[in-house]
Design a protein around this motif. Sequence first.
Motif, PDB file in Angstrom:
ATOM      1  N   ALA A 114     -40.978  19.414  -6.009  1.00 59.71           N
ATOM      2  CA  ALA A 114     -40.218  18.346  -6.667  1.00 59.71           C
ATOM      3  C   ALA A 114     -39.010  17.961  -5.828  1.00 59.71           C
ATOM      4  O   ALA A 114     -38.666  16.776  -5.709  1.00 59.71           O
ATOM      5  CB  ALA A 114     -39.792  18.790  -8.061  1.00 59.71           C
ATOM      6  N   TRP A 115     -38.342  18.947  -5.234  1.00 63.26           N
ATOM      7  CA  TRP A 115     -37.230  18.671  -4.326  1.00 63.26           C
ATOM      8  C   TRP A 115     -37.722  17.895  -3.102  1.00 63.26           C
ATOM      9  O   TRP A 115     -37.096  16.923  -2.670  1.00 63.26           O
ATOM     10  CB  TRP A 115     -36.560  19.967  -3.880  1.00 63.26           C
ATOM     11  CG  TRP A 115     -35.598  20.520  -4.874  1.00 63.26           C
ATOM     12  CD1 TRP A 115     -35.800  21.560  -5.749  1.00 63.26           C
ATOM     13  CD2 TRP A 115     -34.252  20.064  -5.110  1.00 63.26           C
ATOM     14  NE1 TRP A 115     -34.673  21.773  -6.512  1.00 63.26           N
ATOM     15  CE2 TRP A 115     -33.715  20.872  -6.142  1.00 63.26           C
ATOM     16  CE3 TRP A 115     -33.472  19.063  -4.560  1.00 63.26           C
ATOM     17  CZ2 TRP A 115     -32.415  20.707  -6.614  1.00 63.26           C
ATOM     18  CZ3 TRP A 115     -32.168  18.889  -5.031  1.00 63.26           C
ATOM     19  CH2 TRP A 115     -31.660  19.701  -6.045  1.00 63.26           C
ATOM     20  N   MET A 116     -38.858  18.341  -2.535  1.00 60.22           N
ATOM     21  CA  MET A 116     -39.381  17.670  -1.342  1.00 60.22           C
ATOM     22  C   MET A 116     -39.690  16.215  -1.627  1.00 60.22           C
ATOM     23  O   MET A 116     -39.397  15.327  -0.803  1.00 60.22           O
ATOM     24  CB  MET A 116     -40.643  18.391  -0.844  1.00 60.22           C
ATOM     25  CG  MET A 116     -41.200  17.844   0.463  1.00 60.22           C
ATOM     26  SD  MET A 116     -40.056  17.998   1.873  1.00 60.22           S
ATOM     27  CE  MET A 116     -40.113  19.782   2.153  1.00 60.22           C
ATOM     28  N   ASP A 117     -40.249  15.933  -2.779  1.00 58.74           N
ATOM     29  CA  ASP A 117     -40.542  14.549  -3.143  1.00 58.74           C
ATOM     30  C   ASP A 117     -39.260  13.711  -3.168  1.00 58.74           C
ATOM     31  O   ASP A 117     -39.249  12.551  -2.722  1.00 58.74           O
ATOM     32  CB  ASP A 117     -41.228  14.497  -4.511  1.00 58.74           C
ATOM     33  CG  ASP A 117     -42.631  15.098  -4.493  1.00 58.74           C
ATOM     34  OD1 ASP A 117     -43.198  15.256  -3.397  1.00 58.74           O
ATOM     35  OD2 ASP A 117     -43.147  15.402  -5.585  1.00 58.74           O
ATOM     36  N   CYS A 118     -38.177  14.295  -3.692  1.00 61.47           N
ATOM     37  CA  CYS A 118     -36.894  13.584  -3.737  1.00 61.47           C
ATOM     38  C   CYS A 118     -36.332  13.366  -2.344  1.00 61.47           C
ATOM     39  O   CYS A 118     -35.808  12.282  -2.034  1.00 61.47           O
ATOM     40  CB  CYS A 118     -35.890  14.356  -4.590  1.00 61.47           C
ATOM     41  SG  CYS A 118     -36.242  14.341  -6.366  1.00 61.47           S
ATOM     42  N   TRP A 119     -36.416  14.381  -1.480  1.00 57.52           N
ATOM     43  CA  TRP A 119     -35.886  14.240  -0.122  1.00 57.52           C
ATOM     44  C   TRP A 119     -36.628  13.155   0.655  1.00 57.52           C
ATOM     45  O   TRP A 119     -36.017  12.366   1.381  1.00 57.52           O
ATOM     46  CB  TRP A 119     -35.952  15.571   0.613  1.00 57.52           C
ATOM     47  CG  TRP A 119     -35.025  16.604   0.050  1.00 57.52           C
ATOM     48  CD1 TRP A 119     -33.784  16.392  -0.493  1.00 57.52           C
ATOM     49  CD2 TRP A 119     -35.259  18.014  -0.039  1.00 57.52           C
ATOM     50  NE1 TRP A 119     -33.231  17.578  -0.909  1.00 57.52           N
ATOM     51  CE2 TRP A 119     -34.102  18.591  -0.650  1.00 57.52           C
ATOM     52  CE3 TRP A 119     -36.315  18.851   0.323  1.00 57.52           C
ATOM     53  CZ2 TRP A 119     -33.999  19.963  -0.887  1.00 57.52           C
ATOM     54  CZ3 TRP A 119     -36.209  20.223   0.084  1.00 57.52           C
ATOM     55  CH2 TRP A 119     -35.062  20.768  -0.508  1.00 57.52           C
ATOM     56  N   ILE A 120     -37.958  13.110   0.515  1.00 56.60           N
ATOM     57  CA  ILE A 120     -38.743  12.081   1.181  1.00 56.60           C
ATOM     58  C   ILE A 120     -38.346  10.702   0.673  1.00 56.60           C
ATOM     59  O   ILE A 120     -38.139   9.753   1.455  1.00 56.60           O
ATOM     60  CB  ILE A 120     -40.248  12.340   0.975  1.00 56.60           C
ATOM     61  CG1 ILE A 120     -40.678  13.613   1.724  1.00 56.60           C
ATOM     62  CG2 ILE A 120     -41.067  11.139   1.445  1.00 56.60           C
ATOM     63  CD1 ILE A 120     -42.088  14.053   1.429  1.00 56.60           C
ATOM     64  N   GLU A 121     -38.220  10.574  -0.639  1.00 58.26           N
ATOM     65  CA  GLU A 121     -37.818   9.305  -1.237  1.00 58.26           C
ATOM     66  C   GLU A 121     -36.426   8.894  -0.766  1.00 58.26           C
ATOM     67  O   GLU A 121     -36.187   7.717  -0.450  1.00 58.26           O
ATOM     68  CB  GLU A 121     -37.859   9.446  -2.755  1.00 58.26           C
ATOM     69  CG  GLU A 121     -37.665   8.157  -3.517  1.00 58.26           C
ATOM     70  CD  GLU A 121     -37.822   8.352  -5.010  1.00 58.26           C
ATOM     71  OE1 GLU A 121     -38.460   7.500  -5.655  1.00 58.26           O
ATOM     72  OE2 GLU A 121     -37.304   9.371  -5.542  1.00 58.26           O
ATOM     73  N   GLN A 122     -35.496   9.848  -0.709  1.00 53.63           N
ATOM     74  CA  GLN A 122     -34.133   9.562  -0.258  1.00 53.63           C
ATOM     75  C   GLN A 122     -34.141   9.048   1.182  1.00 53.63           C
ATOM     76  O   GLN A 122     -33.471   8.053   1.502  1.00 53.63           O
ATOM     77  CB  GLN A 122     -33.270  10.818  -0.354  1.00 53.63           C
ATOM     78  CG  GLN A 122     -31.835  10.624   0.110  1.00 53.63           C
ATOM     79  CD  GLN A 122     -31.089  11.941   0.297  1.00 53.63           C
ATOM     80  OE1 GLN A 122     -31.706  13.002   0.439  1.00 53.63           O
ATOM     81  NE2 GLN A 122     -29.766  11.889   0.280  1.00 53.63           N
ATOM     82  N   VAL A 123     -34.880   9.711   2.078  1.00 50.67           N
ATOM     83  CA  VAL A 123     -34.923   9.308   3.482  1.00 50.67           C
ATOM     84  C   VAL A 123     -35.496   7.902   3.622  1.00 50.67           C
ATOM     85  O   VAL A 123     -34.966   7.073   4.376  1.00 50.67           O
ATOM     86  CB  VAL A 123     -35.732  10.319   4.316  1.00 50.67           C
ATOM     87  CG1 VAL A 123     -36.032   9.752   5.713  1.00 50.67           C
ATOM     88  CG2 VAL A 123     -34.973  11.637   4.447  1.00 50.67           C
ATOM     89  N   MET A 124     -36.564   7.622   2.913  1.00 48.63           N
ATOM     90  CA  MET A 124     -37.168   6.295   3.030  1.00 48.63           C
ATOM     91  C   MET A 124     -36.237   5.217   2.488  1.00 48.63           C
ATOM     92  O   MET A 124     -36.173   4.108   3.038  1.00 48.63           O
ATOM     93  CB  MET A 124     -38.513   6.267   2.312  1.00 48.63           C
ATOM     94  CG  MET A 124     -39.540   7.238   2.888  1.00 48.63           C
ATOM     95  SD  MET A 124     -39.646   7.222   4.709  1.00 48.63           S
ATOM     96  CE  MET A 124     -40.182   5.544   4.991  1.00 48.63           C
ATOM     97  N   GLU A 125     -35.489   5.528   1.430  1.00 47.10           N
ATOM     98  CA  GLU A 125     -34.487   4.579   0.937  1.00 47.10           C
ATOM     99  C   GLU A 125     -33.406   4.330   1.992  1.00 47.10           C
ATOM    100  O   GLU A 125     -32.930   3.199   2.156  1.00 47.10           O
ATOM    101  CB  GLU A 125     -33.846   5.098  -0.353  1.00 47.10           C
ATOM    102  CG  GLU A 125     -34.689   4.906  -1.592  1.00 47.10           C
ATOM    103  CD  GLU A 125     -33.909   5.129  -2.878  1.00 47.10           C
ATOM    104  OE1 GLU A 125     -32.671   5.280  -2.820  1.00 47.10           O
ATOM    105  OE2 GLU A 125     -34.539   5.145  -3.952  1.00 47.10           O
TER     106      GLU A 125
END
Length: 283
Positions: free
Chosen positions: A85-96
């Motif tokens: 769940a953390w990894m999903d957030c980090w990926i989303e944050q980077v792409m944003e």
Amino acid sequence: MTREGNSITSNHINTGKYTTWMNETGKKNNETILFLHGSGPGVTSIANWSYALADCADTFHCLAPDLYGFAKSDHPAEPLKNRQAWMDCWIEQVMEILDYYGLEKVQLVGNSLGCSIALELLLEYPERFDRIVLMGPGGTPNTKLSLELARAKSFYDSPSKKRLQQIMGWFVYDKELMQPVIDGLTDDRFENAMREEVSRSNNSIFSTAAVPIPTVALSRIKNPILLVHGRDDKVCSIESSYYLMEYLDDAQLHVFSQCGHWTQIEKKGQFNHLIQEFFNGHL
């Protein structure tokens, strides 16, 4: 804040879902390097990457965010359920972040935890990244859970500045030589570590273990990758880089002797030269 040579500007950016504390240099340059920090008590992006941000700014636009759940960036109000769940957030944050700056493709540098995030990004969005540096990667099936790493993860059981200094001392090869650096980081890192939201996020991140990327997925990554490891790394053993070398399609490995987990600090001059040579296509 500033370092010799180039000024580092630091401020919050709101990319949509995330508010991120961003450190930036070299705004005038066309090509961008995105730096992803590692974990550890009170870690910040600026502590990981201040030397690289200053040194690379002559020719590169450099971005070094605090990841979601770390330091001055956003923290979840409730702990996330697991590491994925953390990894999903980090990926989303980077792409944003890439979309916020209008960046179609960037160079990428990961340190420790940042390496795991970098590899996941390459699986999901390979077209948004060019060349990749993975410094001190862990999270592979053969990565040894060292006593040093285990004790670092238990920092919040009995937090103190003395204990934080001990942990940082385990991250380096020559503690006596690096003591001035450790002393200079201690107050800020301890103050940051003791913030309620930081300790809450830290405990959530490390409450479950990461699941390694399958080898068939690793072999499908085609981006050129430079692995960098300290031979004497007691936090993420060099065996993890050997493992990745076996499965990544286009990878090379540079090993620094007399160097622990903080290659970007212990060997800062050589490290910064090495990654720029790699990004310029000279390696």
